[in-house]
Design an enzyme around this catalytic site. Structure first.
Site, PDB file in Angstrom:
ATOM      1  N   SER A   1       0.869  -1.185   0.000  1.00 11.98           N
ATOM      2  CA  SER A   1       0.000   0.000   0.000  1.00 11.98           C
ATOM      3  C   SER A   1       0.893   1.217   0.000  1.00 11.98           C
ATOM      4  O   SER A   1       2.035   1.163   0.488  1.00 11.98           O
ATOM      5  CB  SER A   1      -0.871   0.002   1.257  1.00 11.98           C
ATOM      6  OG  SER A   1      -1.480   1.273   1.422  1.00 11.98           O
TER       7      SER A   1
ATOM      8  N   TYR B   1      -1.010  -0.745  10.392  1.00  9.70           N
ATOM      9  CA  TYR B   1      -1.205  -1.103   8.983  1.00  9.70           C
ATOM     10  C   TYR B   1       0.000  -0.641   8.160  1.00  9.70           C
ATOM     11  O   TYR B   1       0.554  -1.409   7.369  1.00  9.70           O
ATOM     12  CB  TYR B   1      -2.489  -0.447   8.468  1.00  9.70           C
ATOM     13  CG  TYR B   1      -2.792  -0.708   7.015  1.00  9.70           C
ATOM     14  CD1 TYR B   1      -3.165  -1.974   6.566  1.00  9.70           C
ATOM     15  CD2 TYR B   1      -2.714   0.314   6.065  1.00  9.70           C
ATOM     16  CE1 TYR B   1      -3.443  -2.214   5.230  1.00  9.70           C
ATOM     17  CE2 TYR B   1      -2.990   0.090   4.729  1.00  9.70           C
ATOM     18  CZ  TYR B   1      -3.359  -1.178   4.321  1.00  9.70           C
ATOM     19  OH  TYR B   1      -3.638  -1.421   2.993  1.00  9.70           O
TER      20      TYR B   1
HETATM   21  N1  LIG Z   1      -8.732  -0.686  -0.899  1.00 16.05           N
HETATM   22  C1  LIG Z   1      -7.696   0.118  -0.751  1.00 16.05           C
HETATM   23  O1  LIG Z   1      -7.832   1.353  -0.749  1.00 16.05           O
HETATM   24  C2  LIG Z   1      -6.304  -0.450  -0.643  1.00 16.05           C
HETATM   25  C3  LIG Z   1      -5.241   0.452  -0.809  1.00 16.05           C
HETATM   26  C4  LIG Z   1      -3.942  -0.038  -0.703  1.00 16.05           C
HETATM   27  C5  LIG Z   1      -3.717  -1.378  -0.473  1.00 16.05           C
HETATM   28  N2  LIG Z   1      -4.777  -2.230  -0.314  1.00 16.05           N
HETATM   29  C6  LIG Z   1      -4.467  -3.637  -0.038  1.00 16.05           C
HETATM   30  O2  LIG Z   1      -5.034  -4.418  -1.065  1.00 16.05           O
HETATM   31  C7  LIG Z   1      -5.286  -5.735  -0.577  1.00 16.05           C
HETATM   32  C8  LIG Z   1      -6.702  -6.131  -0.961  1.00 16.05           C
HETATM   33  O3  LIG Z   1      -7.609  -5.264  -0.294  1.00 16.05           O
HETATM   34  P1  LIG Z   1      -9.034  -4.867  -0.902  1.00 16.05           P
HETATM   35  O4  LIG Z   1      -9.050  -3.406  -1.036  1.00 16.05           O
HETATM   36  O5  LIG Z   1      -9.342  -5.723  -2.065  1.00 16.05           O
HETATM   37  O6  LIG Z   1      -9.937  -5.218   0.374  1.00 16.05           O
HETATM   38  P2  LIG Z   1     -11.106  -6.285   0.588  1.00 16.05           P
HETATM   39  O7  LIG Z   1     -12.122  -6.135  -0.483  1.00 16.05           O
HETATM   40  O8  LIG Z   1     -11.518  -6.088   1.998  1.00 16.05           O
HETATM   41  O9  LIG Z   1     -10.382  -7.703   0.406  1.00 16.05           O
HETATM   42  C9  LIG Z   1      -9.551  -8.237   1.414  1.00 16.05           C
HETATM   43  C10 LIG Z   1      -9.288  -9.693   1.101  1.00 16.05           C
HETATM   44  O10 LIG Z   1      -8.466 -10.240   2.159  1.00 16.05           O
HETATM   45  C11 LIG Z   1      -9.086 -11.441   2.637  1.00 16.05           C
HETATM   46  N3  LIG Z   1      -8.842 -11.662   4.059  1.00 16.05           N
HETATM   47  C12 LIG Z   1      -9.100 -10.812   5.084  1.00 16.05           C
HETATM   48  N4  LIG Z   1      -8.805 -11.417   6.253  1.00 16.05           N
HETATM   49  C13 LIG Z   1      -8.384 -12.677   5.955  1.00 16.05           C
HETATM   50  C14 LIG Z   1      -7.944 -13.787   6.726  1.00 16.05           C
HETATM   51  N5  LIG Z   1      -7.897 -13.734   8.073  1.00 16.05           N
HETATM   52  N6  LIG Z   1      -7.569 -14.925   6.094  1.00 16.05           N
HETATM   53  C15 LIG Z   1      -7.613 -15.001   4.750  1.00 16.05           C
HETATM   54  N7  LIG Z   1      -8.021 -13.980   3.947  1.00 16.05           N
HETATM   55  C16 LIG Z   1      -8.404 -12.842   4.554  1.00 16.05           C
HETATM   56  C17 LIG Z   1     -10.565 -11.197   2.447  1.00 16.05           C
HETATM   57  O11 LIG Z   1     -11.230 -12.438   2.492  1.00 16.05           O
HETATM   58  P3  LIG Z   1     -12.803 -12.543   2.957  1.00 16.05           P
HETATM   59  O12 LIG Z   1     -13.511 -11.400   2.266  1.00 16.05           O
HETATM   60  O13 LIG Z   1     -13.195 -13.884   2.414  1.00 16.05           O
HETATM   61  O14 LIG Z   1     -12.817 -12.426   4.428  1.00 16.05           O
HETATM   62  C18 LIG Z   1     -10.582 -10.522   1.084  1.00 16.05           C
HETATM   63  O15 LIG Z   1     -10.518 -11.487   0.062  1.00 16.05           O
HETATM   64  C19 LIG Z   1      -5.048  -5.682   0.944  1.00 16.05           C
HETATM   65  O16 LIG Z   1      -3.796  -6.232   1.224  1.00 16.05           O
HETATM   66  C20 LIG Z   1      -5.054  -4.180   1.241  1.00 16.05           C
HETATM   67  O17 LIG Z   1      -4.250  -3.875   2.353  1.00 16.05           O
HETATM   68  C21 LIG Z   1      -6.063  -1.791  -0.408  1.00 16.05           C
END
Ligand SMILES: NC(=O)c1ccc[n+]([C@@H]2O[C@H](COP(=O)([O-])OP(=O)(O)OC[C@H]3O[C@@H](n4cnc5c(N)ncnc54)[C@H](OP(=O)(O)O)[C@@H]3O)[C@@H](O)[C@H]2O)c1
Length: 245
Positions: free
Chosen positions: A134, A146
């Site tokens: 991130s 985080y």
């Molecule tokens: N959205 C943003 O603005 C943003 C910005 C920078 C970086 N990121 C990074 O991008 C990545 C994806 O995030 P996203 O935005 O797509 O968020 P998201 O829609 O909340 O997806 C998160 C994913 O992580 C999985 N996960 C959470 N806890 C878990 C656990 N205990 N065991 C296994 N899987 C788990 C979730 O699975 P379930 O749904 O099945 O629980 C889901 O598939 C993350 O690493 C996040 O830090 C996001």
């Protein structure tokens, strides 16, 4: 690398960026293994992409969550994308200690353990690793733990890149992306600028990064300026960050 007909593991594929990337990699012909906790959403992604779905909790099951995943792999993976992750918003002193541990386990320990176990396979395949970190890796107020996990992931990726020259290693530094991430971290995204970008745009950038063996993918690209200022003048970065958020 080219992903067609090669085994690709995507964690965090039941939602957001991971789900969008699974669709992108499926369109490129990868033999996908997708994983997440929510069985229903994960199976929907698997149906759309022809993937094998492995339900695993990378935190609650401790090392065995990683073990479940490793046991379920149908063949040696050539691509591993660490996308599973979560955040927590709020002042550091108010963060519950157990929540801090969960973030470290999910965002840092699990990708380290998975990479450690799969590195020989990836080397034999001359494959590729992607770490979805991130832009918070540079340090964001109200998201200290985080930020630390994402900075740790970036440092880990940098070291593996040097240690394992047979494989490509791409670190992804997204800014705000329109996914359920914000609701789950405990505070919705409320800034007027920059607007969150779409998950499929991030997936497209990651797929390009894999094809071109990019070291880092910053998306949206203008955020790379922040990364440069952070690297060259960390005190200036901190001052600007305090002032402009
Ligand atoms: N959205 C943003 O603005 C943003 C910005 C920078 C970086 N990121 C990074 O991008 C990545 C994806 O995030 P996203 O935005 O797509 O968020 P998201 O829609 O909340 O997806 C998160 C994913 O992580 C999985 N996960 C959470 N806890 C878990 C656990 N205990 N065991 C296994 N899987 C788990 C979730 O699975 P379930 O749904 O099945 O629980 C889901 O598939 C993350 O690493 C996040 O830090 C996001």
């Amino acid at each position: 690398m080219r992903v067609a007909d090669r085994v690709a593991l995507v964690t965090g594929a039941s939602s957001g960026i991971g789900a969008a990337l699974a669709e992108r990699l499926a369109a490129d012909g990868a033999r996908l293994v997708v994983t997440g906790r929510d069985a229903e959403r994960l199976h929907q992604v698997a149906e759309r992409t022809g993937a094998k779905a492995v339900v695993a909790d990378l935190v609650a099951d401790g090392a065995s969550g990683v073990g479940t995943l490793l046991d379920a792999l149908p063949a040696r993976p050539a691509l591993v994308v660490h996308c599973a992750g979560a955040g927590a918003a709020g002042p550091l002193a108010e963060l519950a200690p157990a929540r801090a541990d969960e973030l470290i386990d999910l965002n840092l320990r699990a990708p380290i353990q998975l990479t450690r176990a799969l590195l020989p396979d990836l080397q034999a395949e001359r494959g590729h690793l992607v770490f979805v970190a991130s832009i918070a890796a540079l340090g964001v107020a109200g998201e200290a733990v985080y930020s630390a996990t994402k900075a740790g992931l970036r440092g880990f990726a940098d070291a593996v890149r040097i240690e394992a020259p047979e494989i490509g290693v791409t670190t992804v530094l997204p800014g705000a992306v329109d996914t359920p991430y914000f609701g789950r971290r405990g505070r919705e995204y409320d800034r007027r600028f920059p607007r969150p970008i779409r998950a499929d745009r991030v997936a497209e950038e990651i797929a390009r990064g894999i094809r071109r063996d990019a070291v880092e993918v910053v998306t949206p690209r203008w955020l790379a300026l922040g990364a440069r200022v952070h690297g060259a003048a960390p005190a200036l970065f901190a001052r600007a960050s305090r002032r402009f958020g």
